[in-house]
Scaffold this motif. Structure first.
Motif, PDB file in Angstrom:
ATOM      1  N   PRO A  23       3.448  -7.391   1.395  1.00 29.62           N
ATOM      2  CA  PRO A  23       3.033  -6.846   0.093  1.00 29.62           C
ATOM      3  C   PRO A  23       3.365  -5.363  -0.095  1.00 29.62           C
ATOM      4  O   PRO A  23       3.764  -4.947  -1.183  1.00 29.62           O
ATOM      5  CB  PRO A  23       1.526  -7.072   0.062  1.00 29.62           C
ATOM      6  N   PHE A  24       3.240  -4.563   0.958  1.00 28.68           N
ATOM      7  CA  PHE A  24       3.555  -3.139   0.854  1.00 28.68           C
ATOM      8  C   PHE A  24       5.032  -2.937   0.548  1.00 28.68           C
ATOM      9  O   PHE A  24       5.404  -2.185  -0.352  1.00 28.68           O
ATOM     10  CB  PHE A  24       3.178  -2.409   2.158  1.00 28.68           C
ATOM     11  N   MET A  25       5.894  -3.614   1.303  1.00 27.44           N
ATOM     12  CA  MET A  25       7.336  -3.479   1.093  1.00 27.44           C
ATOM     13  C   MET A  25       7.744  -4.027  -0.268  1.00 27.44           C
ATOM     14  O   MET A  25       8.581  -3.440  -0.947  1.00 27.44           O
ATOM     15  CB  MET A  25       8.098  -4.184   2.218  1.00 27.44           C
ATOM     16  N   ILE A  26       7.160  -5.128  -0.671  1.00 31.26           N
ATOM     17  CA  ILE A  26       7.492  -5.711  -1.977  1.00 31.26           C
ATOM     18  C   ILE A  26       7.175  -4.707  -3.081  1.00 31.26           C
ATOM     19  O   ILE A  26       8.002  -4.451  -3.953  1.00 31.26           O
ATOM     20  CB  ILE A  26       6.746  -7.039  -2.199  1.00 31.26           C
ATOM     21  N   LYS A  27       5.998  -4.117  -3.024  1.00 28.28           N
ATOM     22  CA  LYS A  27       5.569  -3.192  -4.078  1.00 28.28           C
ATOM     23  C   LYS A  27       6.394  -1.904  -4.108  1.00 28.28           C
ATOM     24  O   LYS A  27       6.789  -1.451  -5.181  1.00 28.28           O
ATOM     25  CB  LYS A  27       4.092  -2.852  -3.882  1.00 28.28           C
ATOM     26  N   HIS A  28       6.663  -1.322  -2.959  1.00 25.83           N
ATOM     27  CA  HIS A  28       7.241   0.021  -2.923  1.00 25.83           C
ATOM     28  C   HIS A  28       8.750   0.078  -2.699  1.00 25.83           C
ATOM     29  O   HIS A  28       9.362   1.110  -2.961  1.00 25.83           O
ATOM     30  CB  HIS A  28       6.533   0.857  -1.860  1.00 25.83           C
ATOM     31  N   VAL A  29       9.338  -1.006  -2.226  1.00 20.86           N
ATOM     32  CA  VAL A  29      10.783  -0.999  -1.979  1.00 20.86           C
ATOM     33  C   VAL A  29      11.473  -2.178  -2.667  1.00 20.86           C
ATOM     34  O   VAL A  29      12.373  -1.979  -3.480  1.00 20.86           O
ATOM     35  CB  VAL A  29      11.084  -1.017  -0.452  1.00 20.86           C
ATOM     36  N   CYS A  30      11.050  -3.393  -2.347  1.00 19.61           N
ATOM     37  CA  CYS A  30      11.760  -4.586  -2.822  1.00 19.61           C
ATOM     38  C   CYS A  30      11.828  -4.671  -4.340  1.00 19.61           C
ATOM     39  O   CYS A  30      12.901  -4.896  -4.910  1.00 19.61           O
ATOM     40  CB  CYS A  30      11.102  -5.843  -2.270  1.00 19.61           C
ATOM     41  N   LYS A  31      10.690  -4.512  -5.009  1.00 18.61           N
ATOM     42  CA  LYS A  31      10.681  -4.611  -6.479  1.00 18.61           C
ATOM     43  C   LYS A  31      11.429  -3.462  -7.139  1.00 18.61           C
ATOM     44  O   LYS A  31      11.910  -3.598  -8.258  1.00 18.61           O
ATOM     45  CB  LYS A  31       9.244  -4.687  -6.999  1.00 18.61           C
ATOM     46  N   LYS A  32      11.539  -2.351  -6.445  1.00 18.50           N
ATOM     47  CA  LYS A  32      12.252  -1.204  -7.009  1.00 18.50           C
ATOM     48  C   LYS A  32      13.765  -1.414  -6.972  1.00 18.50           C
ATOM     49  O   LYS A  32      14.464  -1.142  -7.938  1.00 18.50           O
ATOM     50  CB  LYS A  32      11.870   0.073  -6.248  1.00 18.50           C
ATOM     51  N   PHE A  33      14.268  -1.917  -5.854  1.00 12.65           N
ATOM     52  CA  PHE A  33      15.715  -1.985  -5.671  1.00 12.65           C
ATOM     53  C   PHE A  33      16.305  -3.387  -5.774  1.00 12.65           C
ATOM     54  O   PHE A  33      17.515  -3.533  -5.923  1.00 12.65           O
ATOM     55  CB  PHE A  33      16.094  -1.340  -4.339  1.00 12.65           C
ATOM     56  N   PHE A  34      15.472  -4.407  -5.684  1.00 13.20           N
ATOM     57  CA  PHE A  34      15.926  -5.787  -5.811  1.00 13.20           C
ATOM     58  C   PHE A  34      15.007  -6.520  -6.782  1.00 13.20           C
ATOM     59  O   PHE A  34      14.550  -7.635  -6.517  1.00 13.20           O
ATOM     60  CB  PHE A  34      15.948  -6.477  -4.434  1.00 13.20           C
ATOM     61  N   ALA A  35      14.735  -5.883  -7.897  1.00 10.98           N
ATOM     62  CA  ALA A  35      13.735  -6.355  -8.860  1.00 10.98           C
ATOM     63  C   ALA A  35      13.965  -7.791  -9.310  1.00 10.98           C
ATOM     64  O   ALA A  35      13.018  -8.567  -9.419  1.00 10.98           O
ATOM     65  CB  ALA A  35      13.697  -5.426 -10.075  1.00 10.98           C
TER      66      ALA A  35
END
Length: 134
Positions: free
Chosen positions: A114-126
């Motif tokens: 969840p942390f990576m999804i919120k702060h990295v994944c959704k930002k760069f691989f939305a």
């Protein structure tokens, strides 16, 4: 004046040094969007205990580079602005996937942290995370 684009790379810190693992290219951000993202990172107080990573470091490089050939010289400074997000993982038994698969899972939309999804994944691989919660 040409708009500067900043390359964004996600790096397995130890894997890069020990195994020669290549960074995951996450696209580019304009200066304005990069500053906004860095402000977002500054607001994060800590990483949750249940996250797969124990730390993430954001390193912005705005280094002057030069290319010289037999006939000319080029200043390539604006081509090499980059933000490196260095990941340091917890021991593999505490992670939800194999460490060597982490960057591939992030890129494919399969990260479950969840942390990576919120702060990295959704930002760069939305697009790949648009239906994921958090």
């Amino acid at each position: 004046m040409k708009k500067i684009q900043n390359d964004i790379e996600l790096i397995d810190f130890m894997g890069t040094w020990l195994d020669g693992k290549k960074p995951l290219h996450c696209g580019t951000l304009s200066e304005r969007k990069l500053k906004r993202y860095l402000k977002h990172l500054y607001k994060i107080k800590n990483i949750p205990q249940d996250s797969c990573i124990e730390s993430i470091e954001a390193c912005f490089f705005n280094s002057g580079k030069i290319a010289i050939s037999q006939t000319e010289q080029h200043d390539l400074q604006y081509l090499y602005n980059s933000l490196h997000l260095d990941l340091r993982y917890k021991p593999e038994q505490e992670c939800k996937c194999k460490r060597e698969d982490c960057l591939k899972n992030i890129e494919a939309g399969n990260c479950t942290d969840p942390f990576m999804i919120k702060h990295v994944c959704k930002k760069f691989f939305a697009e790949k995370y648009k239906n994921k919660q958090r």
